[in-house]
Every structure is written in C-alpha cells, then in structure tokens.
Enzyme design. Sequence first.
Site, PDB file in Angstrom:
ATOM      1  N   ASP A 192      18.518  13.537 -10.146  1.00 13.58           N
ATOM      2  CA  ASP A 192      17.489  12.749 -10.827  1.00 13.58           C
ATOM      3  C   ASP A 192      17.521  11.319 -10.308  1.00 13.58           C
ATOM      4  OD1 ASP A 192      16.048  11.569 -13.368  1.00 13.58           O
ATOM      5  OD2 ASP A 192      15.909  13.744 -13.617  1.00 13.58           O
ATOM      6  N   ASP A 193      17.111  10.398 -11.121  1.00 10.49           N
ATOM      7  CA  ASP A 193      17.039   8.973 -10.805  1.00 10.49           C
ATOM      8  C   ASP A 193      18.382   8.464 -10.260  1.00 10.49           C
ATOM      9  OD1 ASP A 193      16.254   6.379 -10.800  1.00 10.49           O
ATOM     10  OD2 ASP A 193      15.654   6.303 -12.888  1.00 10.49           O
TER      11      ASP A 193
ATOM     12  N   ASP B  68      12.240  13.955 -23.454  1.00  7.07           N
ATOM     13  CA  ASP B  68      13.622  13.522 -23.241  1.00  7.07           C
ATOM     14  C   ASP B  68      14.498  13.872 -24.430  1.00  7.07           C
ATOM     15  OD1 ASP B  68      13.148  12.541 -20.754  1.00  7.07           O
ATOM     16  OD2 ASP B  68      12.998  10.441 -21.351  1.00  7.07           O
TER      17      ASP B  68
ATOM     18  N   TRP C 115       8.365  14.543 -10.570  1.00  8.48           N
ATOM     19  CA  TRP C 115       7.524  13.342 -10.383  1.00  8.48           C
ATOM     20  C   TRP C 115       7.433  12.636 -11.729  1.00  8.48           C
ATOM     21  CZ3 TRP C 115       4.018  12.484  -5.930  1.00  8.48           C
ATOM     22  CH2 TRP C 115       3.169  11.398  -6.104  1.00  8.48           C
ATOM     23  N   ASP C 116       8.121  11.507 -11.843  1.00 10.29           N
ATOM     24  CA  ASP C 116       8.239  10.810 -13.133  1.00 10.29           C
ATOM     25  C   ASP C 116       7.256   9.632 -13.213  1.00 10.29           C
ATOM     26  OD1 ASP C 116       9.234  10.113 -15.631  1.00 10.29           O
ATOM     27  OD2 ASP C 116      11.320   9.934 -14.988  1.00 10.29           O
TER      28      ASP C 116
HETATM   29  C1  DGJ Z   1      12.623   9.694 -17.761  1.00 11.09           C
HETATM   30  C2  DGJ Z   1      12.731  11.187 -17.660  1.00 11.09           C
HETATM   31  O1  DGJ Z   1      12.043  11.778 -18.712  1.00 11.09           O
HETATM   32  C3  DGJ Z   1      14.200  11.568 -17.635  1.00 11.09           C
HETATM   33  O2  DGJ Z   1      14.321  12.962 -17.611  1.00 11.09           O
HETATM   34  C4  DGJ Z   1      14.836  10.962 -16.429  1.00 11.09           C
HETATM   35  O3  DGJ Z   1      14.274  11.500 -15.275  1.00 11.09           O
HETATM   36  C5  DGJ Z   1      14.662   9.447 -16.462  1.00 11.09           C
HETATM   37  N1  DGJ Z   1      13.280   9.084 -16.619  1.00 11.09           N
HETATM   38  C6  DGJ Z   1      15.203   8.840 -15.198  1.00 11.09           C
HETATM   39  O4  DGJ Z   1      14.927   7.514 -15.105  1.00 11.09           O
END
Ligand code: DGJ
Length: 740
Positions: free
Chosen positions: A352-353, A534, A463-464
């Site tokens: 992830d990030d 989340d 893709w966030d």
């Molecule tokens: C928000 C997403 O919903 C999370 O799952 C995660 O990817 C964070 N961003 C990472 O910054």
Amino acid sequence: MSDLPAIARTSCEGRTAWLLRTRRAAMLLSLREDGALILDHWGAGGASERGDDYLPRPPRNRPSHRAFLDGVPLAFPVHGDPSFKEPCLAVMFADGTRTVRLALRDDEIVERDGHPTLTLTFEDPVQQLVVSLRFEVFVEHDVVRRSVRLENAGAAPVRVERVLSGAIGLPPDRYEAWTLHGQWGAEYHLTSRPLAPGKFVTESRRGFTSQEANPWFAISPAGESTEEHGRVWFGALAWSGNWTIVCEVERNDALNVVVGVNPFDFDWHLAPGESFETPALVCGFSDEGLGGAARLLHRFEVDAVLPARHRETLRPVLYNSWEATHFDVRVLPQVELARRAAAMGVELFVIDDGWFGARDSDTAGLGDWVVNPRKFPNGLGELIDAVNGLGMQFGIWVEPEMVNPDSDLYRAHPDWIFHFPNREPTFVRNQLVLNFAREDVRANILEQLRRLLREHRIDFVKWDHNRPYTEAGWPSAALERQREVWVRHVWGVYDVIGKLRREFPDLLIESCAGGGGRADLGILALTDQIWTSDNTEAADRLLIQYGYSHAYAARTMVNWVTDVPNQQTGREAPLGFRFDVAMQGVLGIGGNILEWSADDLELARLNVAAYKRIRPIVQQGEQFWLADPGREDPCAVQYVSPDRRSTVVMAYQVRGRVGRGARRARLRGLDPARRYRRVDTTTSPAPDTTAVVAPGTAPVESTGAVLMAAGLPLFAEQPPDDRHTGDWLSDIQLWESPDP
Ligand code: DGJ
C-alpha cells in the site's frame, strides 16, 4: 416477455408515444403538443404495445393553451416548460433568453451494441440548441440506460447552467426514498425516509463521489416495500464527480426525481458546433422489493458496466500490508508478510502507501511515482520476484490525482493544482488535488504510471483518492470555461485510467477513496473492484456491506480481515467472525500477520480454503438478504449460484441474549423441486466459531421448497439459565443439490 418489440411507436390519448418494454417492466413516453415529454408509465409491464392500454381513462378536453405541467410526470423537465418543478436543463442563450422550448425533430429506433435504443431529438426552434434524449433498453435486466446530448447548432455560444441525465416522474402517491449515507469509516448506511411535500436532496459537492452519500436511490410507495416484496424504482448515476438526486413531492403528491451532474458551481460554455454528453442514468423497476432491485442492478453491472476483461473472472484473495506496516514499506518485512500470506492461500499480495518518492509519512511524496531507493535498494523487482516465487500476484497502491507540496512534482509545477491565485489552499492530509482537466497534468501522471507498470510485473493497482476538492479553481483556463473543471477533471481521470487499461489489459484495478468514497457506475466501468471502507471492524462492517450490497455487486466489494483491537473501533471480534464477515464479497486480509499465533494462521488457512470453495457462489451468484443487520441480530445473507444448484447462507449474531429463541431464515431463490444437502466447507471446524446448526434441529438435507418455506434455524436456542449469551456467533453454510 412476449414477442412484442422492445421499443414501439404508439399513441397515448392521441399523443405520439413510445413504449419501451423489458422482461417485466414498461416505460411509456408521450409527447405533448408543446414538446413536453411525459412519462405516462414506468413500472410493471403488460403484454400490450398499445400506449392507451397503460393509461385507460375517459377522453378529456384538450387544453387550448400551454397548461402548467406541475404534477404531470415528465421525463425531462426544462426551464422553459410551463412548470415550476425542478428542471433537468437550464441555459442562457447569447441574446439573454433563459428559457428553452423543445420541439421534436425526429425519433430513431436502432440497435446499439445489441440493445434497442430510442433517441428522441428535439430542437429549440429559435435558438438551434439540439437536445437528444437517449433511452437504451436492457430487456433482460429490466433496466433503461438514459443519457442526454446537447449540441449547439447555432452561431453563438450557449451557457449551460445545468444539464441532468433525466427525470423520473411518478404518479401521485405517498412515497419513501432509500439512499446510502455516511462518512469516512461509516459509508453506505442504507437510509429510508418518507418523502413529504417539498424536496429531499442527496448529493456530492466534494468533487468526487464521496463517503457521505452515494449516487444510487430507490423509491417505493410508503410502507409497501420490504427487502423482498413490493414495487421499487431505482436508479444509479454513472458519475464520479459532483452529483445530485432531487426527490420533489409536487403539490398533487406526484413525485419528480431528477438525477445528474450537480448544478452546484456548474457552468458550461457550449461554443457553436460543440456538444456535451451527460453521464448515464441507469434506472430500473422491480416488484420484488429492494432485494429484487439490487439483483437487477448487480446483473446489469456485471453484464454491461464492469470492464469486460475481468467481468467473469473470480477475484483473487488478497493480502494488503497497509495496517501491518503503514508507511514503513521495506523489502524484508514485506517478504516475511508475503510468506505468511502465501501459506494462508492468499493469491495476490499488495503493498500500500509508502513505497514511492520520499513517502515516510503523509507529509511528502505524492506526485512522485518512482520507487524509493532507500526502501528498495535493489529495486521493486526484488520484492515482486519473491512474491511471484511464492505463487502470488503482486499489487501496488497509487493516488495519482494528489500531490504533496513536499514532492518533486509540486516543486516543478506548483500551478498544476486546483487553486485560485489569491486564496490559500485548504490542506487535507497535507495534500492538494492535481487538476486533471489539464492535458499536461494528465500526460505527466499517465507517463509516470506507464513507466511503473512497464518496468515491473504488476498485476493489480489500488487507485486511492484521499481528499475532497476545495478552491477548485482553474485559473489558466478562459474565464467562461473555468467552472467546467468539475466535469473535465473527472473526464480526465477516466481518460487516464482508460488509457492504462488499454495498454495493460490484464491489470486488475481497485477503486478506493479514503475507504469507500468512490463507488459508482462511472468508476466501475474502468475498475474491477472497490475498497468499501477503512473501517474493518466486523460489526460495523456488517452495516456498511449491507448498504453497499444494495447498489453494487458482491464481486466488486473488497473486505479485509484485520487485527484486534480494531484500529477504528477498538472492539474485538473473534477471528472466525471477522473472516465470516469478510467473505461476503472479495476476501482480503489486512492484519499484521507476523504477529498472528500459529492457531490464528491455521484458522486463517482453513477460512481462505473455505472461501475459495464458496467464492463462485458469492461472487457470481444472486444475493438475498434474509435478515437485515440494521434491525435484526442475528442477521443473514444468502447467495444462490446462477444454476440454482448451490447456495451459501451466512449468518451472524453480534450479541446474544439469555433465553433467545432460535431464529429461522427462510431461504430464497432455490429450485423448489430440488433436494439440497449441507456440505462441509472446511476440513475442520473453526475453533472460535460456535457450531451453529444445533444437532438434531436442522436437517442436513431438504428440498428447495421446504428450505424456502420453513427455513433454517440460524443459531441454537439460548437456554434461560445459560450464562454464555452467544456473542459474536457466525456461520457459513453451503448447500448443494446432488440432483442431476
Ligand atoms: C486510504 C485507504 O482507504 C487505505 O486503505 C490506505 O490505502 C490509505 N489511504 C493509505 O494512505
């Protein structure tokens, strides 16, 4: 449906009319002399192509003047009609005229991609504005997809102040509306409210779809509809930007629902020769309640919306390391996580990030989509090789529309963000929004992502998108075009994802927006699945998933099993319960599995195996909510395979009560004539899930007819003297028919 054509020209009360028919529904449109398009009927179908059959009433005196249309159900009210209702279209012409008059120019009935399509083209006789209303009929789905095209055929520009995708006018009655609402961590709460005189508006002005509300609605006559019964009109807008749904109860109790791009801060400069096309409004009708509406929409999404490449394929079980390592993404710990994930049976490992640029926290790095050399001294390939070597696919997180001021991209191009020159930008999570309406911005981000995908074996992208838009200025555009940014930005995002999909057709893409902020039929045409929220806490999650599943198909809904105490709520559901909740859609694991005990890891392995056994039924079957988690505990959901030979029942009891009788859930969607046998999904029972079918009380074999009539006891009785009240019980039952 009979052999009657899906679209037929007819007449209604002497007016020119068109009858659109699906398997079980019909839409009758007719044209008044003054050009207003009336929605005479939209609802259950009838085996007739005579328009008058749908509106049998004695002949009335024809009005000799432009009678007011308030209370009359219209398919596309415009500012300029003799009406005060919420319009779909409002423009200003160069000579200052602000009313539109529409006269039908032609009607066309053709097949479009295999779907009968009616296009009604109107023109303002004085101003040369051409308005085409398109109705695509999806016969098998009981759905009509509508959109509107404006074309300026005149010599002067037209200022478009609003253009929505369509209206649904329903006859006088008492109605209630169902919508999805929430916030970060509490998305998709299914909410119903009686519609009283006046307007109920649900919308996004945040620039993207939003966590607060979702562009989906259902309408039913007040008190008539339940999960499985009653008439429901539903709609979903294929749009990931600002949107609005206005439900207006008119003075005679008729209902006018208008849906489309939000007119808030909207202004479109339509130059001579230019055209504008609205996003599609998908609307349908079911007389099988909210559940029936959901099943129609799910089928439509699968057959007509989702990217074709992965439409039919089963979504992989994924592991995502966000909650385990946050921004601290380094090779060795990720390889350790990958080893454990692979041993559980995970098929896709996602970082992830935190893997890129100078991204050690949320203060830096967004915009620089290059691998961080300190975290990956030998490149990303080292981790990808390890993941692939463990038999898993590899996935990665990006947030392409965003930038941190502390990034090389921003330092080089500070003017690429949404902004007004003399206003301080509002920061959310230390980030700003790149203006994808700009060609140069799109080209830069596209090239960075292309390079990333070309240089690495990446199977999956999450893709966030983590903030709403404020100070949505586009100062480099011509003044009269600056407000187009709300729409052009969304088109730009679609353009970039579309180009990536074409170049990397096997890529699986997950849409995420700070949890579940971007699920809609627009983004689902370009992405394969959605990160739902989340908030991964199992009890909260039941409600979130329940709401989501009324609009979007199970194969798009990603759910993770995470650690306890839960990072969002602090609550501690047992691991088996967390798995059973996450199995409702696409199963993922998101906890720090390096800290899981040997027992936990073994339980996880068994649950992943069990999920793979039921996955085709969950992801490709039909969904029936048997008991609503918002109102009932225990609650239950059922999935039925397309051939009706297999079914999965998932039941949950969050809090037990002393003396509670065993609730029964009557199954749905089975073949009444078949026998069904309960099948074990796991090789051994899960240690912390209670055996839920009390021995002797539930048959291990029964007929479809009886399972639907008498039902299954969900959980055992709680004896009056039992001090264990049965909290956190869950059960997944698979039933299959041995009949040939
Ligand atoms: C928000 C997403 O919903 C999370 O799952 C995660 O990817 C964070 N961003 C990472 O910054």
